[in-house]
Design a protein around this motif. Structure first.
Motif, PDB file in Angstrom:
ATOM      1  N   PHE A 279      15.196  36.585  41.202  1.00 23.41           N
ATOM      2  CA  PHE A 279      14.754  35.751  42.317  1.00 23.41           C
ATOM      3  C   PHE A 279      13.537  34.910  41.951  1.00 23.41           C
ATOM      4  O   PHE A 279      13.328  33.835  42.523  1.00 23.41           O
ATOM      5  N   THR A 280      12.735  35.381  41.003  1.00 24.46           N
ATOM      6  CA  THR A 280      11.612  34.564  40.533  1.00 24.46           C
ATOM      7  C   THR A 280      12.115  33.305  39.844  1.00 24.46           C
ATOM      8  O   THR A 280      11.611  32.203  40.088  1.00 24.46           O
ATOM      9  N   PHE A 281      13.112  33.441  38.990  1.00 25.76           N
ATOM     10  CA  PHE A 281      13.659  32.261  38.315  1.00 25.76           C
ATOM     11  C   PHE A 281      14.254  31.282  39.329  1.00 25.76           C
ATOM     12  O   PHE A 281      14.053  30.065  39.220  1.00 25.76           O
ATOM     13  N   ILE A 282      14.964  31.814  40.317  1.00 23.81           N
ATOM     14  CA  ILE A 282      15.560  30.942  41.333  1.00 23.81           C
ATOM     15  C   ILE A 282      14.477  30.201  42.108  1.00 23.81           C
ATOM     16  O   ILE A 282      14.527  28.974  42.279  1.00 23.81           O
ATOM     17  N   THR A 283      13.464  30.946  42.564  1.00 18.85           N
ATOM     18  CA  THR A 283      12.408  30.343  43.375  1.00 18.85           C
ATOM     19  C   THR A 283      11.565  29.377  42.559  1.00 18.85           C
ATOM     20  O   THR A 283      11.160  28.312  43.042  1.00 18.85           O
ATOM     21  N   SER A 284      11.282  29.726  41.298  1.00 14.66           N
ATOM     22  CA  SER A 284      10.484  28.857  40.446  1.00 14.66           C
ATOM     23  C   SER A 284      11.161  27.503  40.264  1.00 14.66           C
ATOM     24  O   SER A 284      10.528  26.448  40.387  1.00 14.66           O
ATOM     25  N   LYS A 285      12.428  27.529  39.978  1.00 14.94           N
ATOM     26  CA  LYS A 285      13.167  26.271  39.784  1.00 14.94           C
ATOM     27  C   LYS A 285      13.251  25.477  41.084  1.00 14.94           C
ATOM     28  O   LYS A 285      13.278  24.240  41.086  1.00 14.94           O
ATOM     29  N   LEU A 286      13.244  26.185  42.199  1.00 23.54           N
ATOM     30  CA  LEU A 286      13.356  25.529  43.503  1.00 23.54           C
ATOM     31  C   LEU A 286      12.070  24.829  43.910  1.00 23.54           C
ATOM     32  O   LEU A 286      12.105  23.729  44.478  1.00 23.54           O
ATOM     33  N   VAL A 287      10.904  25.443  43.622  1.00 22.17           N
ATOM     34  CA  VAL A 287       9.641  24.921  44.160  1.00 22.17           C
ATOM     35  C   VAL A 287       8.788  24.196  43.124  1.00 22.17           C
ATOM     36  O   VAL A 287       7.836  23.501  43.495  1.00 22.17           O
ATOM     37  N   SER A 288       9.094  24.329  41.839  1.00 24.95           N
ATOM     38  CA  SER A 288       8.260  23.704  40.812  1.00 24.95           C
ATOM     39  C   SER A 288       8.561  22.211  40.688  1.00 24.95           C
ATOM     40  O   SER A 288       9.580  21.720  41.165  1.00 24.95           O
ATOM     41  N   ALA A 289       7.664  21.510  40.010  1.00 22.59           N
ATOM     42  CA  ALA A 289       7.831  20.075  39.811  1.00 22.59           C
ATOM     43  C   ALA A 289       9.119  19.790  39.037  1.00 22.59           C
ATOM     44  O   ALA A 289       9.417  20.444  38.036  1.00 22.59           O
ATOM     45  N   LYS A 291      12.002  20.558  39.555  1.00 25.58           N
ATOM     46  CA  LYS A 291      12.980  21.655  39.578  1.00 25.58           C
ATOM     47  C   LYS A 291      13.132  22.314  38.211  1.00 25.58           C
ATOM     48  O   LYS A 291      14.237  22.605  37.739  1.00 25.58           O
ATOM     49  N   LYS A 292      11.991  22.597  37.577  1.00 19.59           N
ATOM     50  CA  LYS A 292      11.981  23.273  36.281  1.00 19.59           C
ATOM     51  C   LYS A 292      11.301  24.636  36.411  1.00 19.59           C
ATOM     52  O   LYS A 292      10.517  24.868  37.323  1.00 19.59           O
ATOM     53  N   PHE A 293      11.598  25.531  35.463  1.00 22.19           N
ATOM     54  CA  PHE A 293      10.935  26.835  35.444  1.00 22.19           C
ATOM     55  C   PHE A 293       9.474  26.665  35.051  1.00 22.19           C
ATOM     56  O   PHE A 293       9.145  25.905  34.138  1.00 22.19           O
ATOM     57  N   ASP A 294       8.600  27.396  35.727  1.00 24.12           N
ATOM     58  CA  ASP A 294       7.168  27.377  35.425  1.00 24.12           C
ATOM     59  C   ASP A 294       6.807  28.714  34.791  1.00 24.12           C
ATOM     60  O   ASP A 294       7.032  29.777  35.383  1.00 24.12           O
ATOM     61  N   MET A 295       6.218  28.683  33.583  1.00 24.05           N
ATOM     62  CA  MET A 295       5.917  29.923  32.877  1.00 24.05           C
ATOM     63  C   MET A 295       4.895  30.787  33.599  1.00 24.05           C
ATOM     64  O   MET A 295       4.859  32.007  33.401  1.00 24.05           O
ATOM     65  N   VAL A 331       9.939  36.520  45.345  1.00 22.42           N
ATOM     66  CA  VAL A 331       9.838  35.246  46.055  1.00 22.42           C
ATOM     67  C   VAL A 331       8.415  35.021  46.561  1.00 22.42           C
ATOM     68  O   VAL A 331       7.832  33.938  46.385  1.00 22.42           O
ATOM     69  N   CYS A 332       7.834  36.036  47.198  1.00 23.19           N
ATOM     70  CA  CYS A 332       6.474  35.893  47.741  1.00 23.19           C
ATOM     71  C   CYS A 332       5.450  35.659  46.634  1.00 23.19           C
ATOM     72  O   CYS A 332       4.522  34.856  46.791  1.00 23.19           O
ATOM     73  N   SER A 333       5.608  36.352  45.519  1.00 23.60           N
ATOM     74  CA  SER A 333       4.681  36.171  44.401  1.00 23.60           C
ATOM     75  C   SER A 333       4.780  34.756  43.838  1.00 23.60           C
ATOM     76  O   SER A 333       3.764  34.098  43.587  1.00 23.60           O
ATOM     77  N   THR A 334       5.994  34.253  43.659  1.00 17.32           N
ATOM     78  CA  THR A 334       6.173  32.894  43.139  1.00 17.32           C
ATOM     79  C   THR A 334       5.574  31.858  44.074  1.00 17.32           C
ATOM     80  O   THR A 334       4.859  30.942  43.644  1.00 17.32           O
ATOM     81  N   LEU A 335       5.861  31.995  45.366  1.00 17.61           N
ATOM     82  CA  LEU A 335       5.301  31.067  46.342  1.00 17.61           C
ATOM     83  C   LEU A 335       3.780  31.165  46.390  1.00 17.61           C
ATOM     84  O   LEU A 335       3.089  30.162  46.596  1.00 17.61           O
ATOM     85  N   GLY A 336       3.251  32.370  46.184  1.00 14.89           N
ATOM     86  CA  GLY A 336       1.800  32.537  46.159  1.00 14.89           C
ATOM     87  C   GLY A 336       1.162  31.759  45.025  1.00 14.89           C
ATOM     88  O   GLY A 336       0.171  31.050  45.211  1.00 14.89           O
ATOM     89  N   SER A 467       2.496  18.586  35.145  1.00 12.48           N
ATOM     90  CA  SER A 467       3.859  18.212  34.777  1.00 12.48           C
ATOM     91  C   SER A 467       4.254  16.873  35.379  1.00 12.48           C
ATOM     92  O   SER A 467       4.880  16.037  34.731  1.00 12.48           O
ATOM     93  N   ILE A 468       3.867  16.632  36.640  1.00 10.16           N
ATOM     94  CA  ILE A 468       4.186  15.379  37.312  1.00 10.16           C
ATOM     95  C   ILE A 468       3.541  14.204  36.590  1.00 10.16           C
ATOM     96  O   ILE A 468       4.176  13.182  36.313  1.00 10.16           O
ATOM     97  N   GLU A 469       2.246  14.334  36.250  1.00 15.98           N
ATOM     98  CA  GLU A 469       1.534  13.228  35.630  1.00 15.98           C
ATOM     99  C   GLU A 469       2.031  12.967  34.215  1.00 15.98           C
ATOM    100  O   GLU A 469       2.105  11.826  33.766  1.00 15.98           O
ATOM    101  N   MET A 470       2.376  14.049  33.478  1.00 16.51           N
ATOM    102  CA  MET A 470       2.931  13.860  32.145  1.00 16.51           C
ATOM    103  C   MET A 470       4.271  13.135  32.229  1.00 16.51           C
ATOM    104  O   MET A 470       4.576  12.238  31.430  1.00 16.51           O
ATOM    105  N   HIS A 471       5.068  13.499  33.215  1.00 15.52           N
ATOM    106  CA  HIS A 471       6.364  12.852  33.390  1.00 15.52           C
ATOM    107  C   HIS A 471       6.188  11.368  33.723  1.00 15.52           C
ATOM    108  O   HIS A 471       6.890  10.510  33.182  1.00 15.52           O
ATOM    109  N   ALA A 472       5.215  11.065  34.590  1.00 17.87           N
ATOM    110  CA  ALA A 472       4.970   9.680  34.965  1.00 17.87           C
ATOM    111  C   ALA A 472       4.487   8.867  33.774  1.00 17.87           C
ATOM    112  O   ALA A 472       4.911   7.713  33.554  1.00 17.87           O
ATOM    113  N   ALA A 473       3.602   9.458  32.956  1.00 19.61           N
ATOM    114  CA  ALA A 473       3.093   8.751  31.781  1.00 19.61           C
ATOM    115  C   ALA A 473       4.218   8.474  30.785  1.00 19.61           C
ATOM    116  O   ALA A 473       4.284   7.409  30.186  1.00 19.61           O
TER     117      ALA A 473
END
Length: 477
Positions: A279-289, A291-295, A331-336, A467-473
């Motif tokens: 569920f961490t992998f699912i939530t991470s991909k859902l909420v991260s910039a 839609k990628k996994f965040d280490m 899920v709660c830990s990832t959102l935290g 991640s957002i700013e690197m992608h924009a650059a």
């Protein structure tokens, strides 16, 4: 009109900073020698006068000794892996403070084990009303490692921002408050918490956060600091810590469980860990910039199921319930980590280096409230045992035990936060803060390539924004 020579001023300022640095390092070295030397001499005296080998190690009881070691030592070995390797490597994500993560974790954990065995032994003497020499048994070794785990959780909130001498003083006081928490919840309230969701994880997290609120609220000393962030190699080392912790967590939760309940502990813990990982992998991909996994999520929230299941791991809660607890915790830990961490830093100045609030604090509370529900649903027919056996004391049933579980959460938070604020004030009043944070160089001999490690390129408040700013650059180029 007088002229102002900026070149001379810059040179004077640099000389002043260098003088301040040298003075701090000399003061820190002197404090470390005195404090650590005094602590060790005191521990030697206490061990020499207040302890003896446990009766199960007597020569005439060789069979008892074998049973004792066979029951506990394999679990103690796995718990040692967690404390000395798992926690240490998990904190190596800091780009210029990897030595501090592993080496200070090693040092402080050894000190805490020595000190906690005496404190827990004294608590047992108080509980039984029998004041004699403390019997050194393998069970006490495990309890000492558990106390070290709680202290390393607190260290996670402070790493990079406190000196080695400050770490020792904080650990010294924390073990005493941990002993009070242990006594109140295990020996007075007789709570169900075999894996320490409340007594170990919740206590350690909120104690460390309370200390951080006192010591670490200066601007640009923690969360905003340019060295408070990973590089690729440090993230990989941190992932080693994650995997070690994940693999050994069933032993952590089951080390001191009743032998008849150890199978349930291992199964429930493994199911919860697997569920929280998925569920961490699912939530991470859902909420991260993008839609990628965040280490950050992968290194931490995947372990939240082990924290949360600890309070109920030895209960017959149903395998699906164990998976549900792990899923909720993940899920709660990832959102935290993703949403709450930057908000609390911005609003109240909570500077939590490793995010222990979201790996140990919130999942620990989830475990605590899960125990309230699980004890209310307990049934003697299902267990094939009386409530006196299930809850380890007489006069308890599924009506009144949930109230004790709720009281334990409140007591744990009160002792952790109160003890942390007190300890932070003591350290702040009598010890100097380090002039440089998030770096190893003030305390360790560093390698030649140390200075080649630069700061984060974008000093922002969250890795997703990086991640957002690197992608924009990249898109603009």
């Amino acid at each position: 009109m007088a002229t102002y020579d900026t070149k001379d001023h810059g040179a004077d300022h640099g000389a002043t900073l260098q003088k301040h640095k040298v003075h701090h390092e000399q003061t820190e070295s002197g404090s470390f020698y005195v404090l650590f030397g005094s602590f060790l001499v005191g521990l030697m005296v206490l061990y020499g006068t207040c302890t003896q080998y446990g009766s199960t190690y007597a020569a005439e009881d060789a069979a008892g000794a074998a049973n004792n070691v066979g029951t506990y030592y394999s679990f103690a070995r796995d718990v040692s892996f967690m404390i000395f390797m798992g926690f240490g490597f998990l904190m190596t994500f800091l780009r210029k403070a990897g030595y501090s993560a592993v080496a200070l974790n090693f040092l402080i954990s050894c000190f805490v084990v020595l000190w906690a065995i005496l404190v827990i032994g004294f608590v047992e003497c108080v509980h039984h009303g029998h004041y004699a020499k403390i019997d050194l048994k393998v069970q006490f070794m495990v309890e000492g490692l558990f106390a070290a785990g709680s202290c390393m959780i607190s260290f996670g909130a402070l790493i990079g921002k406190v000196s080695p001498s400050q770490c020792l003083v904080i650990a010294f006081f924390e073990v005493m408050f941990y002993g009070l928490d242990y006594y109140a919840n295990y020996k007075c309230l007789f709570i169900v918490d075999v894996g320490g969701s409340i007594v170990i994880h919740t206590f350690g997290a909120y104690f460390g956060l309370a200390v951080a609120m006192v010591l670490c609220r200066k601007p640009n000393t923690g969360y905003q600091h340019p060295f408070n962030g990973p590089r690729t190699s440090s993230d990989l080392f941190a992932m080693i810590g994650t995997v070690v912790l994940w693999m050994c967590w069933p032993s952590f939760n089951g080390a001191l469980a009743d032998r008849g309940a150890q199978l349930r502990v291992i199964i429930n813990t493994l199911l919860s860990l697997c569920s929280s990982c998925c569920f961490t992998f699912i939530t991470s991909k859902l909420v991260s910039a993008h839609k990628k996994f965040d280490m950050v999520h992968i290194q931490n929230a995947t372990l939240a199921g082990g924290v949360a299941i600890g309070a109920v791991a030895d209960l017959a809660i149903n395998p699906a319930s164990a998976m549900a607890i792990g899923a909720i915790a993940g899920v709660c830990s990832t959102l935290g980590f993703e949403k709450l961490l930057p908000v609390l830093n911005r609003r109240i100045g909570l500077d939590d280096t490793c995010g222990v609030h979201y790996l140990h604090g919130i999942p620990g509370l989830i475990g605590g409230f899960s125990a309230v529900i699980a004890t209310a649903a307990a049934d003697e027919v299902v267990y094939g045992q009386t409530f006196a056996v299930i809850f380890h004391t007489t006069g308890r049933d599924n009506v009144n035990q949930p109230g004790y579980q709720l009281a334990a959460i409140a007591i744990c938070l009160a002792i952790a936060i109160g003890g942390g604020l007190f300890t932070g004030l003591v350290v702040k009043s009598f010890m100097n803060s380090p002039p440089r944070v998030m770096e190893d160089e003030p305390y360790f001999v560093v390698c030649d390539d140390y200075e080649t490690v630069g700061p984060r390129q974008v000093p922002v408040t969250h890795r997703s924004q990086v991640s957002i700013e690197m992608h924009a650059a990249h898109a603009n180029s």
